[in-house]
Motif scaffolding. Structure first.
Motif, PDB file in Angstrom:
ATOM      1  N   THR A   1       0.829  -1.213   0.000  1.00 42.45           N
ATOM      2  CA  THR A   1       0.000   0.000   0.000  1.00 42.45           C
ATOM      3  C   THR A   1       0.860   1.258   0.000  1.00 42.45           C
ATOM      4  O   THR A   1       0.471   2.286  -0.531  1.00 42.45           O
TER       5      THR A   1
ATOM      6  N   ASP B   1      -5.166   4.352  -5.247  1.00 39.64           N
ATOM      7  CA  ASP B   1      -5.488   5.589  -4.525  1.00 39.64           C
ATOM      8  C   ASP B   1      -5.903   5.266  -3.081  1.00 39.64           C
ATOM      9  O   ASP B   1      -5.911   4.110  -2.669  1.00 39.64           O
ATOM     10  N   ASP B   2      -6.266   6.294  -2.354  1.00 40.46           N
ATOM     11  CA  ASP B   2      -6.610   6.098  -0.934  1.00 40.46           C
ATOM     12  C   ASP B   2      -7.798   5.167  -0.753  1.00 40.46           C
ATOM     13  O   ASP B   2      -7.868   4.393   0.205  1.00 40.46           O
ATOM     14  N   HIS B   3      -8.745   5.244  -1.703  1.00 45.67           N
ATOM     15  CA  HIS B   3      -9.932   4.390  -1.633  1.00 45.67           C
ATOM     16  C   HIS B   3      -9.527   2.904  -1.684  1.00 45.67           C
ATOM     17  O   HIS B   3     -10.038   2.086  -0.913  1.00 45.67           O
TER      18      HIS B   3
ATOM     19  N   LYS C   1      -6.555   1.668  -0.912  1.00 45.71           N
ATOM     20  CA  LYS C   1      -5.810   1.336   0.320  1.00 45.71           C
ATOM     21  C   LYS C   1      -6.770   1.027   1.465  1.00 45.71           C
ATOM     22  O   LYS C   1      -6.533   0.102   2.249  1.00 45.71           O
ATOM     23  N   GLU C   2      -7.861   1.800   1.541  1.00 43.73           N
ATOM     24  CA  GLU C   2      -8.877   1.549   2.578  1.00 43.73           C
ATOM     25  C   GLU C   2      -9.481   0.163   2.391  1.00 43.73           C
ATOM     26  O   GLU C   2      -9.651  -0.596   3.349  1.00 43.73           O
ATOM     27  N   MET C   3      -9.821  -0.172   1.121  1.00 42.69           N
ATOM     28  CA  MET C   3     -10.427  -1.490   0.839  1.00 42.69           C
ATOM     29  C   MET C   3      -9.479  -2.617   1.239  1.00 42.69           C
ATOM     30  O   MET C   3      -9.899  -3.632   1.793  1.00 42.69           O
TER      31      MET C   3
ATOM     32  N   LYS D   1      -7.156  -2.469   3.553  1.00 42.97           N
ATOM     33  CA  LYS D   1      -7.127  -2.534   5.033  1.00 42.97           C
ATOM     34  C   LYS D   1      -8.351  -3.286   5.559  1.00 42.97           C
ATOM     35  O   LYS D   1      -8.283  -3.996   6.552  1.00 42.97           O
ATOM     36  N   ASP D   2      -9.490  -3.120   4.840  1.00 43.22           N
ATOM     37  CA  ASP D   2     -10.719  -3.789   5.271  1.00 43.22           C
ATOM     38  C   ASP D   2     -10.771  -5.245   4.811  1.00 43.22           C
ATOM     39  O   ASP D   2     -11.803  -5.904   4.934  1.00 43.22           O
TER      40      ASP D   2
END
Length: 503
Positions: free
Chosen positions: A382, A449-451, A453-455, A457-458
């Protein structure tokens, strides 16, 4: 009766004099060598009369030595190598050495009696030169020469598909392969093991690097020659054929000072070409760009290129480690094949280098799971991965002869295509009866993108990320293929071959 000085089992060095027509002398089995620092004429018993006859016509008085067949053959090989060098320097100046039209070449092979005399006879040289010339003219990437049971066959890979070029007599095939070995500095007497070589040819003003691979098969040897282009022929990002949005986003990614950009796709999908186009796009005198490749396919300017050599332990991982000690700004690794290379590559991207490489995956989002499977920690991914470009090369229909064709309702329904006229390949003289002319890169660019990276992490897997990215407007390879189909640029068969169904 002539009594000549005789030598047995000697390894002589050629004496190449400009005042002697060496080509003609070689044909007459008369060679020249340095013995005890003096030039001598060298002959062998079986062709003694012919050689002495020719010697008598020359205005020279070198002493003559007769040697055994093995020694003569060794010296002959050395002469051939010198001659090959001078031959290829002169190829582009003498148009007589090239037969431009395929039908003329077939007639030449049928009617030339000299072809079977030996592999140094002018016709064999002419035949090989003509193969290179025609391959360049047709835009081939590879030349395949195969020895079959009763004949030899030459095929050219044009736009990614092999096409038969011509049949040649089985005996001539052996001579052609020997000639190719001579110009690639390979051992022409070794026919039992695979050999790899490289050669450079200058034909009609084009300098051409050729990678040669010789493989022994059941009926004889087969040769594959990859025509490698020089830096002038590296396309720009604009001319690769990607859609404007991909080109713009890729340009944005290339401005990052550090991080990793991956290009993925199957073998032969143009990954190396895209990487080199990217490097040429960002190469400036203030940047140190180093690549480690297997093999070096483009001879690129402004770039330091390292060739992988596993025999001496120079692997991708070892090459990459040494590159990091060379103070690079941008690094390109030909391919991430193993966990060790992946780990060093990602860590070097983390420590302030821009890293470009390739992976073998079918789509852009699969690169995430492939790297995780290699044991890369998620935080490394990431924080370093900038984006992944997945690509394919699609053959474009020949505009001269493409013919309208309807598609079955079931196909239209399955691919969600409009009910309109589509086109199929037909074949004409303009496209060499293949129905296709030229290729275009189609791709999908997945930007980390940040979106995303969030996915990650989840705990989303790559398939779920892909679905989410498509919802957010990411155009896939299948979407690009549909667009080409609707616009009549390619055929349904080609779209299926490239992977319109894989989405």
């Amino acid at each position: 009766m002539v009594h000549l000085a005789q030598l047995e089992n000697v390894d002589l060095e050629p004496f190449w004099s400009e005042e002697i027509d060496n080509k003609l002398a070689m044909k007459q089995q008369l060679l020249f060598a340095i013995v005890k620092n003096e030039p001598y004429a060298i002959v062998q018993k079986k062709s003694l009369a012919m050689a002495l006859n020719y010697y008598a016509k020359l205005d020279i008085d070198y002493p003559i030595i007769e040697v055994d067949e093995g020694s003569f053959e060794r010296l002959h090989h050395k002469f051939r190598e010198i001659q090959t060098g001078t031959d290829f320097e002169n190829v582009d100046t003498t148009a007589d050495d090239i037969i431009e039209v395929e039908s003329d070449l077939l007639d030449f092979i049928r009617n030339s009696q000299d072809l079977l005399s030996n592999e140094e006879s002018a016709p064999v040289v002419k035949l090989v030169n003509s193969l290179f010339f025609q391959a360049i003219k047709k835009g081939a990437s590879d030349i395949h020469i195969e020895t079959l049971e009763k004949k030899g066959e030459v095929r050219l890979r044009i736009n990614g598909a092999l096409k038969k070029h011509l049949d040649i007599d089985k005996n001539i095939t052996g001579l052609v392969i020997s000639r190719i070995k001579v110009i690639s500095n390979l051992d022409i007497s070794e026919k039992r093991i695979p050999q790899d070589g490289r050669t450079q040819v200058s034909i009609s003003g084009n300098s051409l690097d050729i990678r040669v691979s010789v493989l022994p098969t059941y009926h004889g040897e087969r040769v594959v020659m990859r025509l490698l282009m020089t830096s002038e022929s590296i396309p720009t990002l604009q001319t690769l054929g990607f859609s404007d949005d991909i080109t713009q986003n890729l340009n944005k990614l290339l401005t990052h000072p550090h991080g990793m950009i991956l290009v993925t796709g199957p073998t032969g999908s143009g990954k190396s070409t895209t990487l080199h186009a990217c490097l040429q796009h960002i190469a400036t005198p203030d940047k140190n760009i180093i690549t480690v490749e297997d093999p070096v396919e483009y001879n690129a300017e402004n770039v330091n290129q390292i060739q992988v050599n596993t025999k001496v332990g120079l692997t991708f991982a070892a090459g990459l480690r040494s590159i990091l000690r060379q103070d690079p700004d941008i690094i390109m690794v030909g391919e991430i094949r193993d966990a060790e290379t992946a780990d060093i590559a990602l860590r070097s991207a983390l420590t302030g280098h821009l890293m470009l490489s390739t992976l073998h995956t079918n789509d852009a989002t699969s690169a995430i799971s492939r790297l995780l499977d290699m044991g890369i920690e998620e935080f490394l991914l990431t924080s370093t991965l900038l984006g992944v470009l997945a690509q394919r090369l699609t053959r474009k229909l020949c505009p001269e002869c493409k013919s309208p064709t309807p598609l079955a309702p079931t196909i239209l329904q399955e691919l969600e295509l409009p009910n309109q006229v589509y086109f199929k390949a037909k074949g004409c003289t303009s496209c060499d009866f293949t129905g296709y002319k030229g290729r275009q890169a189609v791709g999908e660019l997945f930007v980390m993108d940040d979106h995303v990276k969030e996915m990650m992490k989840d705990g989303f897997n790559d398939h779920q990320i892909r679905i989410e990215m498509k919802k957010r407007g990411m155009k896939t390879i299948a979407d690009r293929l549909k667009k080409m189909l609707i616009e009549g640029e390619t055929s349904y068969e080609e779209a299926i071959r490239i992977g319109i169904m894989e989405d």
